[in-house]
Design an enzyme around this catalytic site. Structure first.
Site, PDB file in Angstrom:
ATOM      1  N   HIS A 172      21.111  99.785  40.376  1.00  0.00           N
ATOM      2  CA  HIS A 172      20.411  98.530  40.631  1.00  0.00           C
ATOM      3  C   HIS A 172      21.244  97.382  40.077  1.00  0.00           C
ATOM      4  CE1 HIS A 172      19.124  99.753  36.613  1.00  0.00           C
ATOM      5  NE2 HIS A 172      18.719  98.515  36.367  1.00  0.00           N
TER       6      HIS A 172
ATOM      7  N   HIS B  85      20.916  94.989  37.624  1.00  0.00           N
ATOM      8  CA  HIS B  85      20.924  94.427  36.275  1.00  0.00           C
ATOM      9  C   HIS B  85      22.306  94.567  35.630  1.00  0.00           C
ATOM     10  CE1 HIS B  85      16.268  94.897  36.000  1.00  0.00           C
ATOM     11  NE2 HIS B  85      16.633  93.815  36.661  1.00  0.00           N
TER      12      HIS B  85
ATOM     13  N   ASP C  18      23.442  95.253  32.735  1.00  0.00           N
ATOM     14  CA  ASP C  18      23.811  96.388  31.896  1.00  0.00           C
ATOM     15  C   ASP C  18      24.124  97.639  32.720  1.00  0.00           C
ATOM     16  OD1 ASP C  18      20.986  96.464  32.453  1.00  0.00           O
ATOM     17  OD2 ASP C  18      20.761  98.033  30.945  1.00  0.00           O
ATOM     18  N   HIS C  19      24.057  97.514  34.052  1.00  0.00           N
ATOM     19  CA  HIS C  19      24.466  98.604  34.942  1.00  0.00           C
ATOM     20  C   HIS C  19      25.644  98.197  35.823  1.00  0.00           C
ATOM     21  CE1 HIS C  19      21.005 101.325  34.117  1.00  0.00           C
ATOM     22  NE2 HIS C  19      20.543 100.176  33.640  1.00  0.00           N
TER      23      HIS C  19
ATOM     24  N   HIS D 105      11.430  99.455  39.342  1.00  0.00           N
ATOM     25  CA  HIS D 105      12.103  98.735  38.259  1.00  0.00           C
ATOM     26  C   HIS D 105      12.695  97.448  38.816  1.00  0.00           C
ATOM     27  CE1 HIS D 105      14.315  97.977  34.609  1.00  0.00           C
ATOM     28  NE2 HIS D 105      15.466  98.010  35.262  1.00  0.00           N
TER      29      HIS D 105
ATOM     30  N   ASP E  67      17.107 103.427  36.126  1.00  0.00           N
ATOM     31  CA  ASP E  67      16.008 102.932  35.298  1.00  0.00           C
ATOM     32  C   ASP E  67      14.653 103.171  35.962  1.00  0.00           C
ATOM     33  OD1 ASP E  67      17.969 102.148  33.578  1.00  0.00           O
ATOM     34  OD2 ASP E  67      17.437 100.023  33.552  1.00  0.00           O
TER      35      ASP E  67
ATOM     36  N   HIS F 144      19.273 105.393  30.497  1.00  0.00           N
ATOM     37  CA  HIS F 144      19.177 105.041  29.078  1.00  0.00           C
ATOM     38  C   HIS F 144      18.593 106.217  28.301  1.00  0.00           C
ATOM     39  CE1 HIS F 144      19.683 100.606  29.669  1.00  0.00           C
ATOM     40  NE2 HIS F 144      19.130 100.877  30.852  1.00  0.00           N
TER      41      HIS F 144
END
Length: 263
Positions: A56, A58, A60-61, A115, A135, A175
């Site tokens: 996705h 975001h 942090d990905h 998410h 996520d 995560h």
């Protein structure tokens, strides 16, 4: 198929993954935020990263994409509607599309909104089925819906897709939140024996060497997959007295997610 799980050790507790073809040495990087660890792992194993899959949009990905592309020339793959949110997407995928890695690895794309509304999970078939769940599904938990998501869509993803996969499917989330998720399970279902047994094993554990769970195990201790449990419903009613005597699964899921948001 060879799976290399890479523990970033960052504040967000991200896992990154390399999926490699044992015959050709070609590899797919999933959400390679820690590009240095991902590139180094590939070098050590003698693999060539040829593709990147972002589950996705975001940061942090996706934050490691540019460095991995610069080092390897890898092509970036993401949800077909995420192109405007992820720079440099080369291939947009939909439900049922297949990502091939080298000569032997084929991964099915699942369109799993919740998410975010542009979320992809990858499913590996074969003797050892696996789900790279980003996520969406965490060990003992479910992703939040704060930043571009929708809880009703998340419920539908769990009910219509995740729950119907084989119980021996190995779960590779984006995560490591298992300890806190198990504590949430036990707050909602104090008599959950599976969660009681697993919590001491993971409390303060080294996420780099944590064991991989299966969907069958998740159904035992993941509250978001135990929506008909009388204990879950009874304790949920303590927080939501207006809950009907026999609430439907969607209502239970939504209320659990509401509580987890502030846990």
């Amino acid at each position: 198929m060879i799976v290399e799980r890479i523990w970033t050790g960052n504040a967000f507790r991200n896992y990154n993954y390399l999926i490699a073809c044992p015959e050709s040495g070609e590899a797919l990087a999933i959400d390679p935020l820690d590009h240095e660890k991902c590139l180094n792992a590939a070098r050590v194993r003698g693999w060539q990263i040829t593709q990147i899959l972002n589950t996705h949009e975001h940061h942090d990905h996706t934050g490691g994409n540019a460095a991995v592309v610069a080092a390897t020339g890898a092509k970036v793959i993401a949800h077909h509607l995420a192109g405007g949110r992820i720079p440099g997407v080369d291939r947009g995928v939909k439900a049922g599309d297949v990502i091939k890695v080298g000569k032997t690895v084929e991964l099915e794309c699942l369109d799993t909104p919740g998410h975010t509304m542009c979320h992809i999970c990858l499913r590996a078939h074969g003797d050892q089925p696996a789900l790279f769940s980003g996520d969406t599904l965490f060990n003992a938990g479910a992703g939040n819906c704060h930043n571009g998501g929708n809880v009703e869509a998340m419920y539908a993803t769990f009910a219509d897709q995740i729950a119907k996969l084989p119980d021996d499917t190995r779960v590779y989330p984006g995560h490591d939140y298992i300890e806190n998720n198990l504590r949430f399970t036990l707050a909602r279902e104090p008599d959950n024996a599976a969660a009681q047994s697993l919590l001491p094993e993971v409390a303060g554990h080294d996420a780099a060497s944590a064991r991989v769970t299966t969907l069958g195990e998740e159904k035992q201790f993941n509250t978001f997959m135990r929506l008909s449990s009388p204990s879950v419903i009874a304790h949920l009613r303590e927080q939501f007295p207006e809950l009907p005597e026999a609430p439907d699964a969607k209502t239970v899921f939504t209320k659990l997610r509401e509580l987890r948001n502030t846990w």
